[in-house]
Motif scaffolding. Sequence first.
Motif, mmCIF file in Angstrom:
data_model
loop_
_atom_site.group_PDB
_atom_site.id
_atom_site.type_symbol
_atom_site.label_atom_id
_atom_site.label_comp_id
_atom_site.label_asym_id
_atom_site.label_seq_id
_atom_site.Cartn_x
_atom_site.Cartn_y
_atom_site.Cartn_z
ATOM 1 N N LEU A 1 -1.850 11.795 -13.982
ATOM 2 C CA LEU A 1 -1.372 10.548 -13.113
ATOM 3 C C LEU A 1 -2.301 9.515 -14.013
ATOM 4 C CD1 LEU A 1 -0.618 9.906 -10.303
ATOM 5 C CD2 LEU A 1 -2.353 10.400 -9.381
ATOM 6 N N ILE A 2 -1.564 8.404 -13.946
ATOM 7 C CA ILE A 2 -2.331 6.880 -14.409
ATOM 8 C C ILE A 2 -1.994 6.068 -12.964
ATOM 9 C CG2 ILE A 2 -2.293 5.032 -15.819
ATOM 10 C CD1 ILE A 2 -0.623 7.264 -17.758
ATOM 11 N N VAL B 1 -9.301 1.194 -21.128
ATOM 12 C CA VAL B 1 -8.700 2.274 -20.302
ATOM 13 C C VAL B 1 -9.971 3.318 -20.338
ATOM 14 C CG1 VAL B 1 -7.417 4.384 -20.619
ATOM 15 C CG2 VAL B 1 -6.287 1.902 -21.438
ATOM 16 N N LEU B 2 -10.113 3.885 -18.269
ATOM 17 C CA LEU B 2 -10.968 5.097 -19.358
ATOM 18 C C LEU B 2 -10.155 6.609 -18.799
ATOM 19 C CD1 LEU B 2 -14.432 5.283 -16.742
ATOM 20 C CD2 LEU B 2 -12.239 7.466 -16.705
ATOM 21 N N VAL B 3 -10.578 7.298 -19.677
ATOM 22 C CA VAL B 3 -9.942 8.692 -19.718
ATOM 23 C C VAL B 3 -10.782 9.766 -19.242
ATOM 24 C CG1 VAL B 3 -8.185 8.067 -21.584
ATOM 25 C CG2 VAL B 3 -10.658 9.413 -21.776
ATOM 26 N N SER B 4 -10.638 11.081 -17.989
ATOM 27 C CA SER B 4 -11.071 11.587 -17.780
ATOM 28 C C SER B 4 -11.758 12.354 -18.959
ATOM 29 C CB SER B 4 -10.549 12.946 -16.956
ATOM 30 O OG SER B 4 -9.245 13.978 -17.268
ATOM 31 N N ARG B 5 -13.247 13.246 -18.547
ATOM 32 C CA ARG B 5 -13.579 14.376 -19.933
ATOM 33 C C ARG B 5 -12.306 15.058 -20.130
ATOM 34 N NH1 ARG B 5 -16.031 15.271 -23.655
ATOM 35 N NH2 ARG B 5 -16.629 13.030 -22.600
ATOM 36 N N ASP B 6 -11.107 15.986 -19.132
ATOM 37 C CA ASP B 6 -10.546 17.070 -19.985
ATOM 38 C C ASP B 6 -9.769 15.785 -21.404
ATOM 39 O OD1 ASP B 6 -10.948 18.748 -18.492
ATOM 40 O OD2 ASP B 6 -9.530 18.356 -16.743
ATOM 41 N N PRO C 1 0.667 -1.078 0.148
ATOM 42 C CA PRO C 1 0.589 0.124 -0.072
ATOM 43 C C PRO C 1 0.899 1.480 -0.230
ATOM 44 C CG PRO C 1 -0.632 -1.372 1.724
ATOM 45 C CD PRO C 1 -0.006 -1.934 0.791
ATOM 46 N N PRO C 2 0.144 2.277 -0.744
ATOM 47 C CA PRO C 2 1.073 3.822 -0.174
ATOM 48 C C PRO C 2 1.542 4.410 0.711
ATOM 49 C CG PRO C 2 -1.160 4.182 -1.011
ATOM 50 C CD PRO C 2 -1.022 2.848 -0.784
ATOM 51 N N PRO C 3 2.604 5.132 1.066
ATOM 52 C CA PRO C 3 2.556 5.084 1.929
ATOM 53 C C PRO C 3 1.572 6.671 2.204
ATOM 54 C CG PRO C 3 4.510 5.749 1.413
ATOM 55 C CD PRO C 3 3.524 5.428 0.448
ATOM 56 N N PRO C 4 1.017 7.265 3.717
ATOM 57 C CA PRO C 4 0.300 8.289 3.583
ATOM 58 C C PRO C 4 0.744 9.714 2.750
ATOM 59 C CG PRO C 4 0.480 6.911 6.029
ATOM 60 C CD PRO C 4 1.764 6.518 5.308
ATOM 61 N N GLY C 5 -0.169 9.983 2.375
ATOM 62 C CA GLY C 5 0.231 11.046 2.066
ATOM 63 C C GLY C 5 0.031 10.959 0.313
ATOM 64 N N TYR C 6 1.081 9.618 0.295
ATOM 65 C CA TYR C 6 2.077 9.614 -1.123
ATOM 66 C C TYR C 6 1.260 10.046 -2.608
ATOM 67 C CZ TYR C 6 5.422 7.362 -4.363
ATOM 68 O OH TYR C 6 6.096 7.593 -5.426
ATOM 69 N N PHE C 7 -0.170 9.505 -2.539
ATOM 70 C CA PHE C 7 -0.448 9.734 -3.692
ATOM 71 C C PHE C 7 -1.699 11.470 -3.903
ATOM 72 C CE2 PHE C 7 -1.985 5.353 -4.208
ATOM 73 C CZ PHE C 7 -1.249 4.922 -4.966
ATOM 74 N N GLU C 8 -1.665 11.666 -2.590
ATOM 75 C CA GLU C 8 -1.976 12.948 -2.796
ATOM 76 C C GLU C 8 -0.900 14.038 -3.304
ATOM 77 O OE1 GLU C 8 -4.452 11.253 0.665
ATOM 78 O OE2 GLU C 8 -2.516 11.181 -0.279
ATOM 79 N N GLY C 9 0.307 13.382 -2.795
ATOM 80 C CA GLY C 9 2.048 14.218 -3.422
ATOM 81 C C GLY C 9 1.120 14.261 -4.489
ATOM 82 N N LEU C 10 1.856 12.804 -4.918
ATOM 83 C CA LEU C 10 2.120 13.328 -6.865
ATOM 84 C C LEU C 10 0.900 13.145 -7.612
ATOM 85 C CD1 LEU C 10 2.554 8.875 -7.552
ATOM 86 C CD2 LEU C 10 4.168 10.345 -7.057
ATOM 87 N N ARG C 11 -0.696 13.633 -7.277
ATOM 88 C CA ARG C 11 -1.807 14.278 -7.864
ATOM 89 C C ARG C 11 -1.111 15.901 -8.159
ATOM 90 N NH1 ARG C 11 -5.140 14.179 -10.914
ATOM 91 N NH2 ARG C 11 -3.507 15.561 -11.918
ATOM 92 N N THR D 1 -10.682 4.673 -2.824
ATOM 93 C CA THR D 1 -10.456 3.876 -1.648
ATOM 94 C C THR D 1 -9.030 5.229 -1.168
ATOM 95 O OG1 THR D 1 -10.932 1.857 -2.374
ATOM 96 C CG2 THR D 1 -9.110 2.423 -0.193
ATOM 97 N N PHE D 2 -8.644 5.539 -2.044
ATOM 98 C CA PHE D 2 -7.776 6.748 -1.497
ATOM 99 C C PHE D 2 -7.834 7.771 -1.621
ATOM 100 C CE2 PHE D 2 -4.913 2.542 -2.025
ATOM 101 C CZ PHE D 2 -4.342 2.781 -0.867
ATOM 102 N N GLY D 3 -9.052 8.490 -1.973
ATOM 103 C CA GLY D 3 -9.481 9.564 -2.327
ATOM 104 C C GLY D 3 -9.073 10.396 -2.709
ATOM 105 N N VAL D 4 -7.812 9.883 -4.539
ATOM 106 C CA VAL D 4 -7.592 10.428 -5.395
ATOM 107 C C VAL D 4 -7.940 10.417 -6.690
ATOM 108 C CG1 VAL D 4 -5.390 10.852 -6.068
ATOM 109 C CG2 VAL D 4 -5.225 10.815 -3.693
ATOM 110 N N ALA D 5 -8.319 11.224 -7.351
ATOM 111 C CA ALA D 5 -8.941 11.351 -8.963
ATOM 112 C C ALA D 5 -8.055 11.118 -9.979
ATOM 113 C CB ALA D 5 -9.787 11.834 -9.240
ATOM 114 N N PRO D 6 -7.602 10.085 -10.910
ATOM 115 C CA PRO D 6 -6.007 9.798 -11.506
ATOM 116 C C PRO D 6 -6.890 10.579 -12.839
ATOM 117 C CG PRO D 6 -7.609 8.072 -11.152
ATOM 118 C CD PRO D 6 -7.429 8.508 -10.687
#
Length: 406
Positions: free
Chosen positions: A225-226, A269-274, A205-215, A245-250
């Motif tokens: 972010l993929i 693959v799902l891509v965002s609206r942007d 699993p990621p360390p706390p805050g890791y994905f928020e930092g990447l985002r 689950t981690f509250g971060v949208a790629p």
Amino acid sequence: MDSNALIHPYSIVGRSENEFIRIVSGEGVKLTDDAGNEYIDGLASLWLCQIGHGNRTVIDAIGAQLDQLATYNTFEPFSNGPAVELAEMVRARSQHPDGRVFLACSGSEAVDTALKFARRVHHLKGDTDRQIIVRRSAGYHGVNVGGTSVQGGAAYREGWGDLMPHVVEIPNDDVEPAAQLFAEQGERIAAVISEPIQGAGGVVPPPPGYFEGLRRLCTEHGALLIFDEVICGFGRTGSWFAGQTFGVAPDMFTFAKGVTSGYIPLAGVLVSRDIANLLEADETKFMHGYTYSGHPTACAAGIANIGVIESEGLVDRARDIGDRMEEGFLALQGDGMIDGYRGLGGIWACDLGRDATEAKEAFLKRGVITRSIGNALAFCPPLIIDDDEIGQLFDRLDDALRATAP
């Protein structure tokens, strides 16, 4: 029957076919081999069989689609109803309900598609120098050329010659090196690719805050972010997708495995609206696609499988499984049988403090299939596993660990 016709993946090529266990049937969480031995499938085939084996709803949906239209391509000007419906179902359950879905056959195809999308997006913006893909150590992203190039494990990359250029690795446990990389080369970074929970790398699993930092870094520097949701998607972490689950949208994510529970290969693959806006504004033909993109029978399997996951409450059940698994690991740790454990929902690993191969083999002889990854045993049971079956799994694990204790 002994034969050397079949090359098995991730195996010694010269190994005799007679040395392999030949699985002949499956029902629920149980498998049976050709000698009549029964096993608890503690790995859900290969991180994928959410609904268990032999589910009649999915089997019947496959049969009905075969009777109507087994296959046809979705290249312009053709389409089919199951492909459209499956794409709608996936995006409706994601963090991008207005995004768009490209369909493929395997997680490896999905990853290579996502990497091409990442570079294509920047080309469409006129920023053709953005080609760097950032990978994490211990990451696993399939075995096509792109996925092999962004593997975090060196063993997966070695021995194949030159791979995809412009790939840079960062540690999987500290966001500061990522920040330094972006400070130095942020204008050339196209995307960061990451599993939400690293599966083949050891269930990390990621360390706390890791994905928020990447985002944050990706957003600030204009990179994408993929998330590679091939293992984590479709309920495995207690949400439809681990980004939730981690509250971060790629900006985009790959999926496969659990979308059909493996009954028929399907991925996407799902891509965002942007990203979709950029692709839609491009007046040139989209020069990417697979023969089996949007395969109607595979999509029918996916539609039925998602329906089963929903009707049987398996996304919520994953959280209950996580509670039971943690209780079991805590007891083993308290008895000194394991050094530690990690995971959540329906994906876990326990650390033995020694090479886990012998314990895995002893566990298999006691009728439970799992996977050894270095010093760890990995677990990813079907999400239909009940508490009694989890209890059987841990009883046999305790016995196997005692039998192989140093």
